[in-house]
Scaffold this active site. Structure first.
Site, PDB file in Angstrom:
ATOM      1  N   SER A   1       0.860  -1.191   0.000  1.00  0.00           N
ATOM      2  CA  SER A   1       0.000   0.000   0.000  1.00  0.00           C
ATOM      3  C   SER A   1       0.895   1.239   0.000  1.00  0.00           C
ATOM      4  O   SER A   1       2.049   1.173   0.459  1.00  0.00           O
ATOM      5  CB  SER A   1      -0.845   0.017   1.276  1.00  0.00           C
ATOM      6  OG  SER A   1      -1.466   1.275   1.458  1.00  0.00           O
TER       7      SER A   1
ATOM      8  N   TYR B   1      -1.784  -0.865  10.728  1.00  0.00           N
ATOM      9  CA  TYR B   1      -2.032  -1.229   9.322  1.00  0.00           C
ATOM     10  C   TYR B   1      -0.808  -0.834   8.479  1.00  0.00           C
ATOM     11  O   TYR B   1      -0.287  -1.632   7.698  1.00  0.00           O
ATOM     12  CB  TYR B   1      -3.289  -0.517   8.805  1.00  0.00           C
ATOM     13  CG  TYR B   1      -3.543  -0.740   7.329  1.00  0.00           C
ATOM     14  CD1 TYR B   1      -4.060  -1.940   6.870  1.00  0.00           C
ATOM     15  CD2 TYR B   1      -3.237   0.257   6.390  1.00  0.00           C
ATOM     16  CE1 TYR B   1      -4.282  -2.152   5.511  1.00  0.00           C
ATOM     17  CE2 TYR B   1      -3.445   0.053   5.036  1.00  0.00           C
ATOM     18  CZ  TYR B   1      -3.974  -1.150   4.599  1.00  0.00           C
ATOM     19  OH  TYR B   1      -4.176  -1.358   3.256  1.00  0.00           O
TER      20      TYR B   1
HETATM   21  N1  LIG Z   1      -8.742  -0.477  -1.075  1.00  0.00           N
HETATM   22  C1  LIG Z   1      -7.696   0.312  -0.862  1.00  0.00           C
HETATM   23  O1  LIG Z   1      -7.819   1.556  -0.877  1.00  0.00           O
HETATM   24  C2  LIG Z   1      -6.332  -0.286  -0.652  1.00  0.00           C
HETATM   25  C3  LIG Z   1      -5.227   0.574  -0.664  1.00  0.00           C
HETATM   26  C4  LIG Z   1      -3.963   0.045  -0.464  1.00  0.00           C
HETATM   27  C5  LIG Z   1      -3.797  -1.316  -0.288  1.00  0.00           C
HETATM   28  N2  LIG Z   1      -4.879  -2.140  -0.279  1.00  0.00           N
HETATM   29  C6  LIG Z   1      -4.659  -3.577  -0.046  1.00  0.00           C
HETATM   30  O2  LIG Z   1      -5.317  -4.332  -1.045  1.00  0.00           O
HETATM   31  C7  LIG Z   1      -5.587  -5.639  -0.539  1.00  0.00           C
HETATM   32  C8  LIG Z   1      -7.020  -6.030  -0.898  1.00  0.00           C
HETATM   33  O3  LIG Z   1      -7.921  -5.202  -0.167  1.00  0.00           O
HETATM   34  P1  LIG Z   1      -9.287  -4.639  -0.773  1.00  0.00           P
HETATM   35  O4  LIG Z   1      -9.192  -3.172  -0.741  1.00  0.00           O
HETATM   36  O5  LIG Z   1      -9.652  -5.332  -2.010  1.00  0.00           O
HETATM   37  O6  LIG Z   1     -10.275  -5.039   0.449  1.00  0.00           O
HETATM   38  P2  LIG Z   1     -11.587  -5.931   0.492  1.00  0.00           P
HETATM   39  O7  LIG Z   1     -12.556  -5.518  -0.542  1.00  0.00           O
HETATM   40  O8  LIG Z   1     -12.020  -5.894   1.925  1.00  0.00           O
HETATM   41  O9  LIG Z   1     -11.046  -7.416   0.148  1.00  0.00           O
HETATM   42  C9  LIG Z   1     -10.195  -8.077   1.032  1.00  0.00           C
HETATM   43  C10 LIG Z   1     -10.039  -9.522   0.586  1.00  0.00           C
HETATM   44  O10 LIG Z   1      -9.163 -10.189   1.516  1.00  0.00           O
HETATM   45  C11 LIG Z   1      -9.800 -11.382   1.955  1.00  0.00           C
HETATM   46  N3  LIG Z   1      -9.384 -11.742   3.300  1.00  0.00           N
HETATM   47  C12 LIG Z   1      -9.491 -11.007   4.432  1.00  0.00           C
HETATM   48  N4  LIG Z   1      -9.043 -11.710   5.481  1.00  0.00           N
HETATM   49  C13 LIG Z   1      -8.635 -12.913   5.007  1.00  0.00           C
HETATM   50  C14 LIG Z   1      -8.087 -14.072   5.592  1.00  0.00           C
HETATM   51  N5  LIG Z   1      -7.840 -14.164   6.907  1.00  0.00           N
HETATM   52  N6  LIG Z   1      -7.785 -15.128   4.797  1.00  0.00           N
HETATM   53  C15 LIG Z   1      -8.040 -15.080   3.462  1.00  0.00           C
HETATM   54  N7  LIG Z   1      -8.557 -14.004   2.842  1.00  0.00           N
HETATM   55  C16 LIG Z   1      -8.862 -12.937   3.620  1.00  0.00           C
HETATM   56  C17 LIG Z   1     -11.287 -11.078   1.866  1.00  0.00           C
HETATM   57  O11 LIG Z   1     -12.051 -12.270   1.732  1.00  0.00           O
HETATM   58  P3  LIG Z   1     -12.814 -13.026   2.915  1.00  0.00           P
HETATM   59  O12 LIG Z   1     -13.391 -11.991   3.817  1.00  0.00           O
HETATM   60  O13 LIG Z   1     -13.812 -13.827   2.169  1.00  0.00           O
HETATM   61  O14 LIG Z   1     -11.792 -13.882   3.576  1.00  0.00           O
HETATM   62  C18 LIG Z   1     -11.342 -10.280   0.574  1.00  0.00           C
HETATM   63  O15 LIG Z   1     -11.383 -11.150  -0.519  1.00  0.00           O
HETATM   64  C19 LIG Z   1      -5.312  -5.589   0.971  1.00  0.00           C
HETATM   65  O16 LIG Z   1      -4.058  -6.173   1.237  1.00  0.00           O
HETATM   66  C20 LIG Z   1      -5.248  -4.097   1.261  1.00  0.00           C
HETATM   67  O17 LIG Z   1      -4.431  -3.804   2.365  1.00  0.00           O
HETATM   68  C21 LIG Z   1      -6.143  -1.665  -0.457  1.00  0.00           C
END
Ligand SMILES: NC(=O)c1ccc[n+]([C@@H]2O[C@H](COP(=O)([O-])OP(=O)(O)OC[C@H]3O[C@@H](n4cnc5c(N)ncnc54)[C@H](OP(=O)(O)O)[C@@H]3O)[C@@H](O)[C@H]2O)c1
Length: 263
Positions: free
Chosen positions: A139, A152
Site C-alpha cells: 500500500s 495497518y
Molecule cells: N482499497 C484500498 O484503498 C487499498 C489501498 C492500499 C492497499 N490495499 C490492499 O489491497 C488488498 C485487498 O484489499 P481490498 O481493498 O480489495 O479489500 P476488500 O474488498 O475488503 O477485500 C479483502 C479480501 O481479503 C480477503 N481476506 C481477508 N481476510 C482474510 C483471511 N484471513 N484469509 C483469506 N482471505 C482474507 C477477503 O475475503 P474473505 O473476507 O472472504 O476472507 C477479501 O477477498 C489488501 O491487502 C489491502 O491492504 C487496499
C-alpha cells in the site's frame, strides 16, 4: 529466462479473491486466458467467481491466510503456480491507544504473516521450475503511514521490505517479485468502519480496482519492480523519500489536517 508469459495455461493464485482488488485481479488474469486459484474465507463467493470467470479450470480454494496450514493446503491443492498474488488484507482505522491489541494482532496475522505463509507455500515449487512471479499487494501506507492506521501501515511496510529484499535475493533464480502500492481504491476494505473515518478516506473518487488490476498484469508481463496506482502515490513516495516534511505539507493540501496534523 524472461518474465512469466501471461496467457492460456498460465496458472495464477490470488489470495483475497472473493471481492475488491483480488476479484478484479482474478478477472484481469482470467480475461487473458489464465487459470485461477481463488483463495479467501468466503466459500460461496469464491465458488460463484470461479464459475463466472471466462475460461475453464478455475478453482475455489477456501482458506484463512493467517493460518499457515490452511493456506498451505490450498496452495498444494492448486498445484503449480506461475503467478502468486498475495493480496488478502484487512484494516482497522483507530488511534493506537484505542485499538484493541487483538485487532493489531489480527492485522499482523492476515496482512503480514499471511503474505509470508502464502509465499512460503508457493515459492519452493516456483524455484524448482525456475519460473514464476510473486506479487505482493502492499500500500502507499507502506512508505507513508497515516495517523489512526499505525499498525495497518506497519504491516504494509513489512510487506514492502519483504518484497524489496526478496526481489534481489531471487536474482538469477527464474523467479521474480513485483510490489504493488495502491492509493485509495474502491473496495470493501473500510466498509465496516467508514462512518468513523475522515472525509478524505470516504471519498467517492477512489480509484478503479479494474485499472489497478490491468496494471498489475502488465507489471507481471514485464517483471516490473513496482506498481504505484493512482500515479500520485509515486509522487508522494518520491517526495516523502526526499523530505517527510514536504510530503506532510502535500498531504495536508490534498487531504486536510487529519492526514498530517503535526507540521
Ligand atoms: N482499497 C484500498 O484503498 C487499498 C489501498 C492500499 C492497499 N490495499 C490492499 O489491497 C488488498 C485487498 O484489499 P481490498 O481493498 O480489495 O479489500 P476488500 O474488498 O475488503 O477485500 C479483502 C479480501 O481479503 C480477503 N481476506 C481477508 N481476510 C482474510 C483471511 N484471513 N484469509 C483469506 N482471505 C482474507 C477477503 O475475503 P474473505 O473476507 O472472504 O476472507 C477479501 O477477498 C489488501 O491487502 C489491502 O491492504 C487496499
Amino acid at each position: 529466462m524472461g518474465p512469466v508469459v501471461v496467457g492460456s495455461g498460465t496458472r495464477v493464485l490470488v489470495t483475497g479473491a472473493s471481492r475488491g482488488i483480488g476479484e478484479s485481479l482474478a478477472w484481469a488474469f482470467a480475461e487473458r486466458g489464465c487459470t485461477l486459484g481463488l483463495v479467501a474465507r468466503s466459500e460461496q463467493e469464491l465458488a460463484a467467481l470461479a464459475a463466472s470467470l471466462p475460461g475453464d479450470g478455475h478453482q475455489a480454494l477456501p482458506a484463512d491466510v493467517g493460518d499457515r496450514e490452511s493456506v498451505g493446503a490450498s496452495v498444494r491443492r492448486f498445484g503449480e503456480v506461475d503467478v502468486l498474488v498475495a493480496n488478502a488484507g484487512i484494516a482497522y482505522y483507530q488511534p493506537f491507544g484505542d485499538l484493541p491489541l487483538e485487532r493489531a494482532e489480527q492485522m499482523t496475522r492476515v496482512n503480514w504473516l499471511g503474505t509470508l505463509y502464502t509465499v512460503d507455500a508457493a515459492l519452493p515449487g516456483m524455484l524448482d521450475r525456475r519460473r514464476g512471479q510473486v506479487v505482493v499487494i502492499s500500500s502507499g501506507a507502506g512508505f507513508r503511514a497515516f495517523p489512526h492506521a499505525s499498525v495497518y501501515g506497519a504491516t504494509k511496510a513489512a510487506q514492502r521490505a519483504f518484497a524489496e529484499a526478496l526481489r534481489h535475493e531471487l536474482c538469477g533464480s527464474g523467479v521474480s517479485v513485483t510490489a504493488v502500492f495502491p492509493g485509495e481504491i474502491r473496495s470493501q476494505l473500510h466498509a465496516h468502519e467508514r462512518d468513523g473515518m475522515p472525509r478524505w478516506y470516504r471519498s467517492e473518487d477512489a480509484a478503479d480496482p479494474d485499472e489497478l488490476a490491468k496494471r498489475v498484469v502488465d507489471a507481471v508481463e514485464h517483471d516490473r519492480r513496482a506498481v504505484h496506482y493512482p500515479p500520485i502515490v509515486r509522487v508522494l513516495r518520491v517526495v516523502h523519500g526526499i523530505s517527510p516534511r514536504a510530503s506532510d505539507a502535500m498531504l495536508r493540501a490534498l487531504r486536510g489536517r487529519s492526514a498530517a496534523p503535526r507540521s
